[in-house]
Scaffold this active site. Structure first.
Site, PDB file in Angstrom:
ATOM      1  N   PRO A  53       0.833  -1.216   0.000  1.00 41.39           N
ATOM      2  CA  PRO A  53       0.000   0.000   0.000  1.00 41.39           C
ATOM      3  C   PRO A  53       0.863   1.260   0.000  1.00 41.39           C
ATOM      4  O   PRO A  53       0.902   1.992   0.980  1.00 41.39           O
ATOM      5  CB  PRO A  53      -0.810  -0.144   1.279  1.00 41.39           C
ATOM      6  CG  PRO A  53       0.083  -0.923   2.205  1.00 41.39           C
ATOM      7  CD  PRO A  53       0.891  -1.836   1.329  1.00 41.39           C
ATOM      8  N   CYS A  54       1.554   1.496  -1.093  1.00 42.42           N
ATOM      9  CA  CYS A  54       2.472   2.630  -1.167  1.00 42.42           C
ATOM     10  C   CYS A  54       1.753   3.961  -0.981  1.00 42.42           C
ATOM     11  O   CYS A  54       2.388   4.967  -0.673  1.00 42.42           O
ATOM     12  CB  CYS A  54       3.237   2.594  -2.479  1.00 42.42           C
ATOM     13  SG  CYS A  54       2.333   1.917  -3.862  1.00 42.42           S
ATOM     14  N   HIS A  55       0.443   4.009  -1.115  1.00 47.56           N
ATOM     15  CA  HIS A  55      -0.294   5.274  -0.958  1.00 47.56           C
ATOM     16  C   HIS A  55      -0.330   5.717   0.513  1.00 47.56           C
ATOM     17  O   HIS A  55      -0.710   6.830   0.820  1.00 47.56           O
ATOM     18  CB  HIS A  55      -1.702   5.119  -1.517  1.00 47.56           C
ATOM     19  CG  HIS A  55      -2.539   4.109  -0.809  1.00 47.56           C
ATOM     20  ND1 HIS A  55      -2.521   2.766  -1.151  1.00 47.56           N
ATOM     21  CD2 HIS A  55      -3.386   4.236   0.222  1.00 47.56           C
ATOM     22  CE1 HIS A  55      -3.351   2.131  -0.344  1.00 47.56           C
ATOM     23  NE2 HIS A  55      -3.881   2.989   0.505  1.00 47.56           N
TER      24      HIS A  55
END
Length: 105
Positions: A53-55
DNA sequence: GAGCTGACGGGGG
DNA sequence: CCCCCCGCCAGCT
């Protein structure tokens, strides 16, 4: 594998929904206090389709990045808000409320 | 095979 | 207090 990027992804993967972290914090966790940049590079190198979940990774101000705006602006913000993350009028994540607290401390 | 670029942060002047 | 420079790893040209 066994690279710095892999270590970053492993940490990001542990971030629960509704929680965020900063590049600098991840840098410290991987043993690179001055390697905040590397964390950002690791995000850009983040394989699509992965469970990373790089966001949920923002800068020290809680600001979102334009790198997510490849399709439409405000993509990262929308994803975070969908998880219940509150934003300040400045357009930054309220780190005081949603900063992820890493294990082992 | 080598050089440049790329999602940042902290320290020094 | 504000601005500039350095540090760092991996992938692409």
């Amino acid at each position: 594998m066994s690279g710095v990027f892999e270590q970053v992804w492993a940490l990001v993967r542990q971030i629960p929904p509704g929680r965020v972290t900063t590049y600098g914090q991840l840098a410290q966790l991987i043993g690179r206090p001055r390697g905040a940049r590397l964390v950002g590079y690791a995000m850009s190198a983040c394989p699509s389709g992965s469970s990373v979940p790089c966001h949920r990774v923002v800068n020290r101000f809680g600001g979102t990045t334009t790198a997510f705006d490849t399709l439409a602006p405000g993509t990262q913000r929308a994803l975070l808000e969908a998880e219940g993350v509150a934003f300040t009028p400045e357009g930054c994540v309220d780190l005081s409320r949603h900063l992820w607290q890493p294990p082992g401390r």
